[in-house]
Design a protein around this motif. Structure first.
Motif, mmCIF file in Angstrom:
data_model
loop_
_atom_site.group_PDB
_atom_site.id
_atom_site.type_symbol
_atom_site.label_atom_id
_atom_site.label_comp_id
_atom_site.label_asym_id
_atom_site.label_seq_id
_atom_site.Cartn_x
_atom_site.Cartn_y
_atom_site.Cartn_z
ATOM 1 N N ALA A 110 0.834 -1.208 0.000
ATOM 2 C CA ALA A 110 0.000 0.000 0.000
ATOM 3 C C ALA A 110 0.868 1.259 0.000
ATOM 4 O O ALA A 110 0.561 2.235 -0.698
ATOM 5 N N ALA A 111 1.963 1.239 0.754
ATOM 6 C CA ALA A 111 2.867 2.389 0.783
ATOM 7 C C ALA A 111 3.495 2.620 -0.584
ATOM 8 O O ALA A 111 3.623 3.765 -1.039
ATOM 9 N N MET A 112 3.860 1.543 -1.251
ATOM 10 C CA MET A 112 4.421 1.681 -2.599
ATOM 11 C C MET A 112 3.382 2.246 -3.564
ATOM 12 O O MET A 112 3.699 3.114 -4.383
ATOM 13 N N ALA A 113 2.167 1.761 -3.467
ATOM 14 C CA ALA A 113 1.106 2.247 -4.354
ATOM 15 C C ALA A 113 0.826 3.730 -4.108
ATOM 16 O O ALA A 113 0.619 4.497 -5.054
ATOM 17 N N TYR A 114 0.845 4.136 -2.849
ATOM 18 C CA TYR A 114 0.534 5.520 -2.499
ATOM 19 C C TYR A 114 1.657 6.483 -2.862
ATOM 20 O O TYR A 114 1.405 7.604 -3.282
ATOM 21 N N THR A 115 2.894 6.046 -2.709
ATOM 22 C CA THR A 115 4.016 6.964 -2.883
ATOM 23 C C THR A 115 4.627 6.964 -4.278
ATOM 24 O O THR A 115 5.432 7.830 -4.590
ATOM 25 N N THR A 116 4.273 6.013 -5.115
ATOM 26 C CA THR A 116 4.832 5.952 -6.468
ATOM 27 C C THR A 116 3.863 6.637 -7.421
ATOM 28 O O THR A 116 2.883 6.046 -7.858
ATOM 29 N N LYS A 117 4.165 7.860 -7.733
ATOM 30 C CA LYS A 117 3.231 8.680 -8.535
ATOM 31 C C LYS A 117 3.160 8.252 -9.994
ATOM 32 O O LYS A 117 2.208 8.590 -10.693
ATOM 33 N N SER A 118 4.143 7.493 -10.479
ATOM 34 C CA SER A 118 4.159 7.093 -11.885
ATOM 35 C C SER A 118 3.225 5.918 -12.189
ATOM 36 O O SER A 118 3.022 5.592 -13.361
ATOM 37 N N LEU A 119 2.663 5.300 -11.171
ATOM 38 C CA LEU A 119 1.796 4.148 -11.412
ATOM 39 C C LEU A 119 0.467 4.597 -12.009
ATOM 40 O O LEU A 119 -0.161 5.526 -11.506
ATOM 41 N N PRO A 120 0.021 3.938 -13.066
ATOM 42 C CA PRO A 120 -1.205 4.358 -13.768
ATOM 43 C C PRO A 120 -2.491 3.815 -13.134
ATOM 44 O O PRO A 120 -3.217 3.027 -13.742
ATOM 45 N N PHE A 121 -2.787 4.247 -11.914
ATOM 46 C CA PHE A 121 -3.987 3.752 -11.255
ATOM 47 C C PHE A 121 -5.275 4.323 -11.848
ATOM 48 O O PHE A 121 -6.363 3.902 -11.471
ATOM 49 N N ALA A 122 -5.166 5.242 -12.772
ATOM 50 C CA ALA A 122 -6.352 5.729 -13.469
ATOM 51 C C ALA A 122 -6.816 4.714 -14.520
ATOM 52 O O ALA A 122 -7.955 4.761 -14.981
ATOM 53 N N GLU A 123 -5.939 3.789 -14.888
ATOM 54 C CA GLU A 123 -6.273 2.762 -15.874
ATOM 55 C C GLU A 123 -6.766 1.513 -15.154
ATOM 56 O O GLU A 123 -6.034 0.901 -14.374
ATOM 57 N N TRP A 124 -7.996 1.115 -15.410
ATOM 58 C CA TRP A 124 -8.579 -0.018 -14.714
ATOM 59 C C TRP A 124 -7.835 -1.313 -15.008
ATOM 60 O O TRP A 124 -7.762 -2.195 -14.169
ATOM 61 N N LYS A 125 -7.246 -1.430 -16.209
ATOM 62 C CA LYS A 125 -6.520 -2.655 -16.558
ATOM 63 C C LYS A 125 -5.309 -2.856 -15.646
ATOM 64 O O LYS A 125 -5.000 -3.985 -15.256
ATOM 65 N N PHE A 126 -4.642 -1.768 -15.301
ATOM 66 C CA PHE A 126 -3.483 -1.864 -14.412
ATOM 67 C C PHE A 126 -3.919 -2.306 -13.020
ATOM 68 O O PHE A 126 -3.266 -3.147 -12.399
ATOM 69 N N ILE A 127 -5.026 -1.768 -12.558
ATOM 70 C CA ILE A 127 -5.544 -2.150 -11.234
ATOM 71 C C ILE A 127 -5.937 -3.626 -11.226
ATOM 72 O O ILE A 127 -5.562 -4.372 -10.305
ATOM 73 N N VAL A 128 -6.676 -4.055 -12.242
ATOM 74 C CA VAL A 128 -7.112 -5.456 -12.319
ATOM 75 C C VAL A 128 -5.903 -6.384 -12.396
ATOM 76 O O VAL A 128 -5.858 -7.413 -11.703
ATOM 77 N N PHE A 129 -4.915 -6.016 -13.209
ATOM 78 C CA PHE A 129 -3.733 -6.860 -13.344
ATOM 79 C C PHE A 129 -2.955 -6.932 -12.024
ATOM 80 O O PHE A 129 -2.479 -7.995 -11.632
ATOM 81 N N SER A 130 -2.847 -5.824 -11.323
ATOM 82 C CA SER A 130 -2.123 -5.808 -10.050
ATOM 83 C C SER A 130 -2.842 -6.649 -8.999
ATOM 84 O O SER A 130 -2.203 -7.408 -8.257
ATOM 85 N N VAL A 131 -4.164 -6.537 -8.933
ATOM 86 C CA VAL A 131 -4.941 -7.360 -7.992
ATOM 87 C C VAL A 131 -4.830 -8.840 -8.368
ATOM 88 O O VAL A 131 -4.662 -9.704 -7.499
ATOM 89 N N ALA A 132 -4.890 -9.133 -9.669
ATOM 90 C CA ALA A 132 -4.751 -10.515 -10.123
ATOM 91 C C ALA A 132 -3.375 -11.073 -9.756
ATOM 92 O O ALA A 132 -3.255 -12.238 -9.356
ATOM 93 N N MET A 133 -2.354 -10.258 -9.855
ATOM 94 C CA MET A 133 -1.012 -10.713 -9.485
ATOM 95 C C MET A 133 -0.910 -10.943 -7.975
ATOM 96 O O MET A 133 -0.243 -11.872 -7.530
ATOM 97 N N TRP A 134 -1.571 -10.102 -7.177
ATOM 98 C CA TRP A 134 -1.586 -10.320 -5.723
ATOM 99 C C TRP A 134 -2.251 -11.672 -5.419
ATOM 100 O O TRP A 134 -1.742 -12.455 -4.630
ATOM 101 N N LEU A 135 -3.370 -11.926 -6.078
ATOM 102 C CA LEU A 135 -4.072 -13.201 -5.900
ATOM 103 C C LEU A 135 -3.228 -14.373 -6.390
ATOM 104 O O LEU A 135 -3.243 -15.457 -5.796
ATOM 105 N N PHE A 136 -2.467 -14.163 -7.455
ATOM 106 C CA PHE A 136 -1.548 -15.185 -7.952
ATOM 107 C C PHE A 136 -0.504 -15.525 -6.883
ATOM 108 O O PHE A 136 -0.163 -16.693 -6.684
ATOM 109 N N GLY A 137 0.000 -14.515 -6.201
ATOM 110 C CA GLY A 137 0.959 -14.745 -5.124
ATOM 111 C C GLY A 137 0.354 -15.564 -4.001
ATOM 112 O O GLY A 137 0.987 -16.485 -3.467
ATOM 113 N N VAL A 138 -0.881 -15.244 -3.638
ATOM 114 C CA VAL A 138 -1.583 -16.016 -2.601
ATOM 115 C C VAL A 138 -1.790 -17.450 -3.083
ATOM 116 O O VAL A 138 -1.507 -18.409 -2.362
ATOM 117 N N TRP A 139 -2.270 -17.599 -4.302
ATOM 118 C CA TRP A 139 -2.519 -18.921 -4.865
ATOM 119 C C TRP A 139 -1.239 -19.759 -4.887
ATOM 120 O O TRP A 139 -1.243 -20.936 -4.506
#
Length: 155
Positions: A110-139
């Motif tokens: 969360a700190a990385m997401a908040y402090t890294t201004k270059s991340l394209p969180f306005a793009e839903w595909k980036f958000i979905v891919f990042s969440v999917a990768m988090w779930l991949f790590g759990v899986w």
């Protein structure tokens, strides 16, 4: 490698708080990955404390080191891989005695997401891919490594 070291030094010496947090979390993940890789190879018996098989600890360590290095090289490409690392770390903590580590890995991401201004969180595909990768790590942690204690009972 020199670019990563230079980025870390620049953030440390001249960077804003946001840059220091972002780079610090990635560098910490990189170094933890190196340590976990060494632990899996050199001290396999210690992996049992985290309910991990030594081969999985080694692979997870390489993934963590690689995702930290990739984030330091290119933040947008590296963030989803960092999400997978932190998802795996959260799952490992949930499956071990170290429950507070769930908060630490989640807070680092969360700190990385908040402090890294270059991340394209306005793009839903980036958000979905990042969440999917988090779930991949759990899986990966839950289903690829399995439960060390269950493996011992079968032997």
């Amino acid at each position: 490698m020199a670019g990563i070291v230079n980025k870390c030094m620049a953030a440390l010496l001249w960077g804003s708080i946001d840059e220091r947090v972002s780079v610090g979390c990635a560098a910490m993940t990189l170094m933890a990955g190196v340590a976990h890789t060494a632990q899996g190879i050199l001290i396999p018996a210690s992996c049992k404390d985290m309910n991990l098989q030594p081969w999985f600890m080694t692979c997870a360590g390489l993934w963590m080191a690689g995702s930290g290095a990739l984030f330091l090289h290119h933040e947008v490409l590296g963030f989803p891989f960092m999400a997978a690392s932190m998802g795996g770390a959260a799952a490992t903590a949930a499956m071990s005695k170290e429950k507070p580590a769930i908060l630490f890995s989640s807070a680092a991401l969360a700190a990385m997401a908040y402090t890294t201004k270059s991340l394209p969180f306005a793009e839903w595909k980036f958000i979905v891919f990042s969440v999917a990768m988090w779930l991949f790590g759990v899986w990966g942690r839950v289903y690829v490594n399995g439960d060390v204690e269950e493996g011992e009972k079968k032997d």
